[in-house]
Design an enzyme around this catalytic site. Structure first.
Site, short mmCIF file in Angstrom:
data_model
loop_
_atom_site.label_atom_id
_atom_site.label_comp_id
_atom_site.label_asym_id
_atom_site.label_seq_id
_atom_site.Cartn_x
_atom_site.Cartn_y
_atom_site.Cartn_z
N THR A 1 0.61 -1.26 -0.14
CA THR A 1 -0.07 0.04 0.01
C THR A 1 0.88 1.18 0.11
OG1 THR A 1 -1.74 -1.19 1.08
CG2 THR A 1 -1.79 1.24 1.34
N TYR B 1 6.52 -11.09 5.00
CA TYR B 1 5.50 -10.69 4.31
C TYR B 1 5.14 -11.52 3.28
CZ TYR B 1 2.70 -6.85 1.89
OH TYR B 1 1.55 -6.46 1.13
N LYS C 1 3.00 -11.95 8.17
CA LYS C 1 1.63 -10.95 7.66
C LYS C 1 1.39 -11.75 6.48
CE LYS C 1 0.37 -6.94 5.46
NZ LYS C 1 0.87 -5.68 4.43
#
Length: 316
Positions: A53, A142, A171
């Site tokens: 993001t 991640y 994550k």
């Protein structure tokens, strides 16, 4: 940095911060500070920057390091700070992770190397190298296969968790909910697992998740934080109500490639100077904007108030 020695505290709603740019395309450090303050005032339990993001692949390592320092200063240990410091190149990953460590991050979020499609053994060696280079820094994998074309398998997560004390979590940004379950089953409840997929944030909590690293927090931080808190308090009806109420805003964020729609919303609401996104992304098209306006209206109840948090001090 105060959470670094006890990463089990890195729980809750962690805002996956967008990187604001000026109208000319430079990283807007005043805007970053503004967003951090708004997130904390709105109830977010932590801040992350440098995930998908935040448009990290469009920034230089120097720009990313400078942004991490700005965010660390703005947070000032008020909430936990998990910074994305990974790259597709190992030397850049180590350089940026060192910069994050020195800036005072609580944990480093290391993306699986993208484009190269390494094997599971190669992924193990990659994370092993990072863990050994930074033994006193919590390391978080991640996993975002939709962007990297590689999926870190539950068995690989388990090997890393077993072998390195500073490998503390993952994550998970995958629609494969079975994957979440297998990771937690292999590693046990002490592994920290955050959802990076918006509509799986609440479901993950039922399996023992630590929280979520949420793009939706950019526009609805109060609601996302309240959803986590309601779940933790056993108020499952309220948590579900918020989960479903956020659906239109989640859909809004992905009308076109994230983070362009969210940046448009934030610029419209005075939180950032402009909705500028760096190439190869573009700002929302007219057709996209029409859909976004409908979804923003549908989810307006859950948009966090911007009263008192208009943009200040940005470069023009």
């Amino acid at each position: 940095m105060k959470f670094r020695s006890n990463p089990s505290q890195i729980r809750g709603s962690i805002a996956a911060l967008m990187t604001p740019f000026t109208e000319g395309g430079a990283v807007d450090h005043a805007g970053l500070t503004n967003l951090v303050n708004w997130q904390i005032a709105s109830g977010s339990h932590g801040i992350s920057i440098g995930g998908s993001t935040g448009e990290p692949s469009s920034q230089t390592i120097a720009e990313r390091a400078a942004a991490i320092r700005t965010v660390a200063t703005a947070i000032n240990e008020r909430v936990h700070f998990m910074a994305g410091t990974g790259s597709t190149k190992l030397d850049e990953t180590l350089e940026l992770t060192a910069a994050g460590r020195d800036a005072g991050i609580d944990a480093a979020l290391i993306i699986t190397p993208y484009y190269a499609r390494p094997t599971q053994e190669a992924l193990y060696v990659w994370y092993k190298t990072v863990c050994e280079e930074f033994p006193d820094l919590p390391i978080v994998a991640y996993n975002v296969p939709s962007r990297t074309a590689v999926d870190i398998a539950p068995d690989t997560v388990y090997r890393l968790y077993r072998d390195f004390d500073n490998f503390v979590g993952v994550k998970e940004t995958t629609k494969d909910f079975e994957h979440f379950s297998r990771v937690l089953h292999l590693c046990g409840p002490d592994l920290l697992v955050w959802s990076g997929l918006e509509l799986l944030c609440l479901p993950l909590m039922a399996l023992g998740g630590a929280g979520f690293v949420s793009a939706t927090s950019n526009i609805a931080p109060a609601a996302v934080a309240q959803m986590f808190e309601a779940w933790e308090q056993g108020d499952f009806a309220t948590a579900r109500k918020i989960h479903y109420g956020l659906h239109p805003l989640v859909d809004l964020l992905f009308v076109e490639t994230n983070p362009a729609p969210g940046k448009w919303v934030m610029a419209q609401r005075g939180l950032i100077e402009s909705g500028f996104v760096r190439p190869p992304l573009i700002e929302p098209t007219p057709g996209g904007l029409a859909k976004m306006r409908i979804l923003m209206d549908a989810g307006s109840e859950y948009l966090t108030s911007t009263a008192g948090f208009t943009l200040t001090g940005a470069s023009k």
